[in-house]
Design an enzyme around this catalytic site. Sequence first.
Site, PDB file in Angstrom:
ATOM      1  N   LYS A  51      28.795  59.562   0.644  1.00 44.42           N
ATOM      2  CA  LYS A  51      30.241  59.748   0.667  1.00 44.42           C
ATOM      3  C   LYS A  51      30.739  60.283  -0.682  1.00 44.42           C
ATOM      4  O   LYS A  51      29.985  60.316  -1.659  1.00 44.42           O
ATOM      5  CB  LYS A  51      30.910  58.419   1.009  1.00 44.42           C
ATOM      6  CG  LYS A  51      30.547  57.913   2.407  1.00 44.42           C
ATOM      7  CD  LYS A  51      31.167  56.551   2.667  1.00 44.42           C
ATOM      8  CE  LYS A  51      30.818  56.017   4.032  1.00 44.42           C
ATOM      9  NZ  LYS A  51      31.407  54.680   4.266  1.00 44.42           N
ATOM     10  N   ASN A 105      32.099  52.516  -0.356  1.00 46.57           N
ATOM     11  CA  ASN A 105      30.760  51.937  -0.251  1.00 46.57           C
ATOM     12  C   ASN A 105      29.622  52.959  -0.278  1.00 46.57           C
ATOM     13  O   ASN A 105      28.533  52.703   0.207  1.00 46.57           O
ATOM     14  CB  ASN A 105      30.666  51.015   0.962  1.00 46.57           C
ATOM     15  CG  ASN A 105      30.857  51.723   2.281  1.00 46.57           C
ATOM     16  OD1 ASN A 105      30.972  52.945   2.344  1.00 46.57           O
ATOM     17  ND2 ASN A 105      30.886  50.948   3.354  1.00 46.57           N
ATOM     18  N   HIS A 153      26.953  56.352   4.282  1.00 46.46           N
ATOM     19  CA  HIS A 153      27.061  56.070   5.717  1.00 46.46           C
ATOM     20  C   HIS A 153      25.682  56.259   6.327  1.00 46.46           C
ATOM     21  O   HIS A 153      24.962  57.192   5.965  1.00 46.46           O
ATOM     22  CB  HIS A 153      28.046  57.046   6.376  1.00 46.46           C
ATOM     23  CG  HIS A 153      27.963  57.077   7.871  1.00 46.46           C
ATOM     24  ND1 HIS A 153      28.686  56.226   8.665  1.00 46.46           N
ATOM     25  CD2 HIS A 153      27.216  57.838   8.713  1.00 46.46           C
ATOM     26  CE1 HIS A 153      28.393  56.471   9.937  1.00 46.46           C
ATOM     27  NE2 HIS A 153      27.507  57.448   9.988  1.00 46.46           N
TER      28      HIS A 153
END
Length: 148
Positions: free
Chosen positions: A9, A112, A115
């Site tokens: 990300k 985070n 993915h």
Amino acid sequence: MEQTFIMIKPDGVQSGLVGEIIGRFEKKGFSLKGLKLLTVDRAFAEKHYADLSSKPFFNGLVEYIVSGPVVAMVWEGKNVVTTGREIIGATNPAESAPGTIRGDFAIDIGRNVIHGSDAVESARKVIGLWFPEGVANWSSSLHPWIYE
């Protein structure tokens, strides 16, 4: 062999983690079959996360994904979906074990880093979305040293 979709990300790209993340999958013995660095538009991000469209965090997630470049990858190997999720760690970095990508490099669930597909079928669908042209068809010379 099983394939999975992994996306680094924008926060992972901006933090300079691309090489580290690729290295973790390579060192495990998985084969990289597809790789793209790109910035996606809102329509594409909404299509990617369509299964989450009813969630209250959907718009924020889409905004986050379109905020900068991402690295889209296809990895192949035995049990790569399940093992890939273990390498990544829990969705919430606070619940991720040290040694996982999120456990080592993320703090906030909304940032985070990565993915990963949660099932073989969802991986197949997402790979088709991100790699409509297909992926590289090659076999690593290390396969005999990794697989029986």
